[in-house]
Motif scaffolding. Structure first.
Motif, mmCIF file in Angstrom:
data_model
loop_
_atom_site.group_PDB
_atom_site.id
_atom_site.type_symbol
_atom_site.label_atom_id
_atom_site.label_comp_id
_atom_site.label_asym_id
_atom_site.label_seq_id
_atom_site.Cartn_x
_atom_site.Cartn_y
_atom_site.Cartn_z
ATOM 1 N N MET A 1 -12.701 6.461 18.715
ATOM 2 C CA MET A 1 -11.580 4.999 18.394
ATOM 3 C C MET A 1 -11.337 5.097 17.334
ATOM 4 N N ILE A 2 -9.999 4.226 17.284
ATOM 5 C CA ILE A 2 -9.358 3.800 15.987
ATOM 6 C C ILE A 2 -9.404 2.607 15.948
ATOM 7 N N GLN A 3 -9.920 2.328 14.603
ATOM 8 C CA GLN A 3 -9.893 1.088 13.740
ATOM 9 C C GLN A 3 -8.083 0.950 12.505
ATOM 10 N N VAL A 4 -7.338 0.395 13.174
ATOM 11 C CA VAL A 4 -6.337 -0.119 12.587
ATOM 12 C C VAL A 4 -6.328 -0.682 11.177
ATOM 13 N N ALA A 5 -6.203 -0.376 10.012
ATOM 14 C CA ALA A 5 -6.155 -1.072 8.928
ATOM 15 C C ALA A 5 -5.116 -1.140 8.140
ATOM 16 N N GLN A 6 -5.225 -2.113 6.660
ATOM 17 C CA GLN A 6 -4.141 -2.344 5.992
ATOM 18 C C GLN A 6 -4.145 -0.746 4.521
ATOM 19 N N ALA A 7 -3.366 -0.003 3.960
ATOM 20 C CA ALA A 7 -3.322 1.539 3.459
ATOM 21 C C ALA A 7 -3.605 0.720 1.969
ATOM 22 N N ARG B 1 0.553 -2.295 18.889
ATOM 23 C CA ARG B 1 1.100 -0.310 19.453
ATOM 24 C C ARG B 1 -0.098 0.451 19.978
ATOM 25 N N VAL B 2 -1.039 0.710 18.567
ATOM 26 C CA VAL B 2 -1.637 1.394 18.936
ATOM 27 C C VAL B 2 -1.944 2.240 19.918
ATOM 28 N N SER C 1 -6.197 6.108 24.876
ATOM 29 C CA SER C 1 -6.760 5.414 25.515
ATOM 30 C C SER C 1 -7.947 5.059 25.103
ATOM 31 N N VAL C 2 -8.350 6.129 24.169
ATOM 32 C CA VAL C 2 -9.708 5.119 23.611
ATOM 33 C C VAL C 2 -9.815 4.186 22.687
ATOM 34 N N PRO C 3 -10.777 3.428 22.620
ATOM 35 C CA PRO C 3 -10.895 2.019 21.898
ATOM 36 C C PRO C 3 -10.202 1.550 20.652
ATOM 37 N N VAL C 4 -9.989 0.763 20.260
ATOM 38 C CA VAL C 4 -8.829 0.228 19.157
ATOM 39 C C VAL C 4 -9.489 -0.873 18.755
ATOM 40 N N ALA C 5 -9.667 -0.552 16.989
ATOM 41 C CA ALA C 5 -10.600 -2.338 16.431
ATOM 42 C C ALA C 5 -9.550 -2.499 15.303
ATOM 43 N N THR C 6 -9.257 -3.680 15.183
ATOM 44 C CA THR C 6 -8.679 -4.504 14.285
ATOM 45 C C THR C 6 -9.481 -5.251 13.271
ATOM 46 N N VAL C 7 -9.197 -5.058 11.572
ATOM 47 C CA VAL C 7 -9.868 -5.487 10.972
ATOM 48 C C VAL C 7 -8.933 -6.318 9.987
ATOM 49 N N GLY C 8 -8.827 -7.441 9.156
ATOM 50 C CA GLY C 8 -8.323 -7.808 7.763
ATOM 51 C C GLY C 8 -8.508 -9.365 8.667
ATOM 52 N N ARG C 9 -9.047 -9.953 7.848
ATOM 53 C CA ARG C 9 -8.752 -11.981 7.705
ATOM 54 C C ARG C 9 -9.038 -12.417 9.311
ATOM 55 N N VAL C 10 -10.024 -11.738 9.517
ATOM 56 C CA VAL C 10 -10.422 -12.534 11.037
ATOM 57 C C VAL C 10 -11.755 -13.343 10.866
ATOM 58 N N GLY D 1 1.198 -1.111 -0.175
ATOM 59 C CA GLY D 1 -0.479 0.058 0.005
ATOM 60 C C GLY D 1 1.406 0.945 0.383
ATOM 61 N N LYS D 2 0.106 2.684 -0.374
ATOM 62 C CA LYS D 2 1.450 4.249 -0.311
ATOM 63 C C LYS D 2 -0.024 4.457 0.129
ATOM 64 N N GLY D 3 -1.190 4.708 0.425
ATOM 65 C CA GLY D 3 -2.458 5.485 1.026
ATOM 66 C C GLY D 3 -2.332 5.810 1.963
ATOM 67 N N GLY D 4 -1.392 5.434 3.415
ATOM 68 C CA GLY D 4 -1.455 6.115 3.909
ATOM 69 C C GLY D 4 0.156 6.236 5.381
ATOM 70 N N LEU D 5 0.030 5.234 6.775
ATOM 71 C CA LEU D 5 1.525 6.258 7.015
ATOM 72 C C LEU D 5 2.005 4.823 7.717
ATOM 73 N N GLN D 6 3.453 5.247 8.184
ATOM 74 C CA GLN D 6 4.876 3.788 8.743
ATOM 75 C C GLN D 6 3.798 3.553 9.809
ATOM 76 N N PRO D 7 3.886 1.894 10.082
ATOM 77 C CA PRO D 7 3.525 2.128 11.767
ATOM 78 C C PRO D 7 4.068 2.462 12.447
ATOM 79 N N ASP D 8 5.343 3.625 12.506
ATOM 80 C CA ASP D 8 5.661 4.468 13.529
ATOM 81 C C ASP D 8 5.197 5.527 13.265
ATOM 82 N N GLU D 9 4.423 6.427 12.349
ATOM 83 C CA GLU D 9 4.178 7.488 11.984
ATOM 84 C C GLU D 9 2.508 7.117 12.185
ATOM 85 N N ALA D 10 2.571 6.197 12.050
ATOM 86 C CA ALA D 10 0.620 5.565 12.055
ATOM 87 C C ALA D 10 0.206 5.685 14.445
#
Ligand SMILES: Cc1cc2nc3c(=O)[nH]c(=O)nc-3n(C[C@H](O)[C@H](O)[C@H](O)COP(=O)(O)O)c2cc1C
Ligand code: SF4
Length: 676
Positions: free
Chosen positions: A284-290, A317-318, A323-332, A261-270
């Motif tokens: 809330m933050i949903q961590v996803a693939q760029a 990491r996020v 302290s806000v909830p974090v959601a995960t997505v992708g091949r669960v 992917g290109k349109g997002g941030l590298q993990p450290d910047e994210a």
């Protein structure tokens, strides 16, 4: 039955919202909305079905705040508010909350829009001239219309790569205002939340790869994320009552170490950005693939392309930073996987995207321990459909896309049903008939269930397809279905029932050319079933899905492979998300691809064929090989109905519908069993 889930079903507070559990439906463009982007009957029925299945939070994907030509939902005018209100009211009836994912495409929407209108105006003038008998003006105006349309497409194409850098600050401000206005309309409609689409235009601006601006929106990390934070602030100001969350697209790593992917941030910047988002009041933050590579497979990987839930390490990491909830997505794809994510404290909410298309009852089943129908990540009925501008219709879920009209009907009295064949069609027929309350017996001549699915699971990356069969193995006993393996059904078996469903599949065919009966000719089905082991150089005849998959299987087993295909393309019909994987496999192994080439004979040395050249001439081709594998399609099997007195319906491959097509097998079986 498995143990009921405990973690997934715990409620959670997200900003001003109480979610009744931790199962969310992430943004998925469905193609169900009306032409103007409003929410119509098909959308309502689909989202209501999800809500009825117990999901706590539903995000409507890719809602545009302006009138674009793209087939996505739009909340661009006040006139559309009532349809979104109907959506909110419908979902709320079932205790779920609903968000709109607001995004702006990466092109100058008004600019392209003006060109499209110009083209339409010229076409209209052409028709008027034609009606008036003025052929000359008609021709001139048609040419003008076509030229403007061509230029509009060229601009669109150009903008997709360059708008991020060419958009003026004034344009960016207008877009931000449009997003805020749309959020205000959402609040008016009773929608619960806004998800900021951190990919697309916003993600391009965040990206160090795509953003080459030299103004306050380009260069440093602070400058690149400035616009995203301004959008968040504008939404919060325009819709202060709504929960606001952010889809945070992260540039992950491919298995070969290249950036994905290109349109997002590298993990450290994210991770840095996540802290800024929390500071900006994101709930809330949903961590996803760029994405932004033009391949939907980046964010929506097909089976076997990426590990399960590959973005989870960044979500962890996020989560440690905010302290806000974090959601995960992708091949669960399973309840167990979701439980483990929460159990380990890796995320707070689990998004099941394709999985909920496949089985909308994940939350209900998580509560009872009933097995879910797990998504195959095949991408055929969902991603491919969207790419072909159709609506989503999961290959395994016959109701998906038609939730308003298709459902399993109650049975009509006590009936005994015989199902002949334990392939995917027979198993689906058995499930539906048993759900209707009938007494069902499946007769399978071999010693295992699954039919052709077992072959389809043999090539590299494809073993996940076996989940489709395992589902039935898990649920059929609980539905009281009797399965008789090693039992070729007789007329007496069928006559002992009140009705029968025949699902005896298909067989592969051979092209009857001279030499086709040679010992060196083998069937692709026998290769994939492991009945024959080939070595050396192999010519695969037929470059369709089975041919290419057999070729990959042979490469994995150390063979050298040449493919002979009559059409001008190998793997025509294969998912655009899978094709690049096949082609890179072929390139790595130097697979010869002979397209527009017709087999004429099989000789001691190899195969002889005729190739049609670019200018239409025909030239002979000789391909030396040790073996010839036939992968040229299949033909329906016949079942001898002599002596059968009960009503019989044929389903799946043997019904004469498309062979080797899961969607068709499932749908013919579902509908036949629903009519018994
Ligand atoms: C058909 C389809 C359409 C999608 N549309 C969107 C979209 O509009 N916006 C978005 O941010 N992600 C979109 N996605 C990506 C999903 O939100 C999700 O990240 C992805 O499917 C991976 O999750 P899964 O493995 O649970 O399906 C789409 C996915 C699919 C399959
Ligand atoms: S079509 Fe395939 S990938 Fe898409 S939801 Fe259905 S099983 Fe999953």
């Amino acid at each position: 039955m498995t143990a009921p889930a405990s973690k997934l079903l715990q409620p959670i507070t997200v900003g001003p919202l109480e979610l009744k559990n931790r199962i969310m439906f992430p943004p998925l463009t469905t193609g169900y909305e009306e032409r103007d982007g409003s929410i119509g009957e098909r959308s309502l029925a689909f989202y209501e079905r999800l809500a009825r299945g117990g999901v706590s939070y539903i995000v409507i994907g890719d809602v545009a705040p302006v009138m674009t030509a793209s087939p996505t939902p739009k909340l661009a005018t006040d006139a559309q508010i009532p349809t979104f209100k109907a959506l909110a009211d419908t979902v709320h009836k079932h205790g779920a909350k609903v968000a709109l994912q607001l995004f702006h495409p990466e092109y100058d929407v008004p600019g392209v829009g003006r060109m499209v209108m110009g083209s339409m105006a010229a076409a209209k003038a052409a028709q008027e001239a034609k009606a008036a008998g003025d052929e000359e003006t008609f021709a001139a105006k048609m040419a003008e219309s076509n030229e403007i349309r061509k230029q509009a497409y060229a601009k669109l194409h150009h903008d997709m790569q360059h708008f991020v850098n060419e958009a003026s600050v004034e344009q960016l401000t207008q877009i931000k205002e449009a997003i805020a206005a749309s959020a205000a309309r959402a609040q008016q409609a009773g929608i619960d939340a806004i998800e900021v689409h951190g990919d697309r235009l916003v993600g391009s601006l965040c990206s160090a790869i795509l953003n080459k601006r030299t103004d306050e929106y380009g260069g440093s990390f602070e400058n690149r994320v400035r616009y995203a934070l301004e959008v968040v602030a504008a939404i919060k100001e325009a819709a202060p009552q709504l929960m606001v969350e952010y889809k945070l697209p992260v540039i992950m790593e491919n298995p070969d170490g290249t950036p994905r992917g290109k349109g997002g941030l590298q993990p450290d910047e994210a991770c840095e950005f996540a802290k800024l988002l929390e500071g900006a009041g994101i709930d809330m933050i949903q961590v996803a693939q760029a994405n932004h590579t033009g391949n939907m497979g980046d964010t929506i990987p097909p089976m076997g392309a990426m590990p399960y839930n590959w973005t989870l390490p960044v979500a962890e990491r996020v989560k440690a930073l905010v302290s806000v909830p974090v959601a995960t997505v992708g091949r669960v794809v399973s309840v167990e996987a979701g439980e483990k994510i929460l159990e380990d404290g890796s995320a707070d909410i689990v998004a099941y995207g394709r999985s909920l298309m496949c089985d909308p009852d994940i939350a209900l089943k998580a509560a009872t321990g009933e097995p879910i129908r797990e998504c195959l990540n095949c991408n055929k009925g969902c991603v491919d459909a969207i790419q072909n501008r159709q609506y989503i219709s999961c290959v395994l879920n016959a109701e998906n896309g038609d939730e308003a009209t298709i459902a399993i009907k109650p049975g009509e009295g006590d009936k005994k049903i015989a199902v002949v064949g334990g392939g995917i069609a027979g198993l689906e027929a058995a499930r539906v008939a048993a759900k209707r309350g009938y007494d069902v017996t499946v007769y399978e001549a071999s010693d295992h269930l699954g039919g052709q699915i077992v072959l389809a699971a043999a090539p590299p990356r494809k073993d996940e397809i076996m989940r489709s069969v395992e589902y039935y193995e898990k649920i059929l006993p609980g539905l009281g279905v009797k399965v008789e393996l090693n039992h070729a059904a007789s007329p007496a078996d069928l006559n002992a029932a009140d009705a029968a469903i025949v699902a005896v599949g298909a067989h592969d065919v051979v092209i009857p050319v001279p030499g086709a009966d040679s010992d060196k000719v083998v069937s692709s089905w026998d290769v994939l079933a492991g009945k024959v082991e080939l070595t050396g150089r192999v010519a695969v005849i037929g470059g369709g899905l089975v041919g290419t998959e057999t070729a990959e299987y042979l490469l994995q087993h150390g063979c050298e492979v040449a493919i002979v295909e009559m059409l001008d393309k190998i793997a025509a019909g294969e998912s655009e998300t899978i094709l690049p994987l096949i082609m890179s496999d072929f390139a790595e192994h130097n697979v010869e691809q002979h397209v527009k080439t017709r087999l004429t004979a099989i000789t001691d040395e190899g195969v002889e064929a005729i190739r049609t050249t670019e200018d239409g001439a025909e030239e002979p081709v000789k391909i030396a090989c040790d073996y010839v594998v036939m992968a040229v399609g299949s033909k329906a099997n016949a079942f001898d109905l002599d002596g059968v007195t009960v009503p019989v319906t044929c389903v799946g491959d043997c019904s004469g519908e498309r062979t080797a097509d899961i969607a068709s097998a499932i749908r013919t079986a579902y509908h036949a069993a629903n009519e018994l």
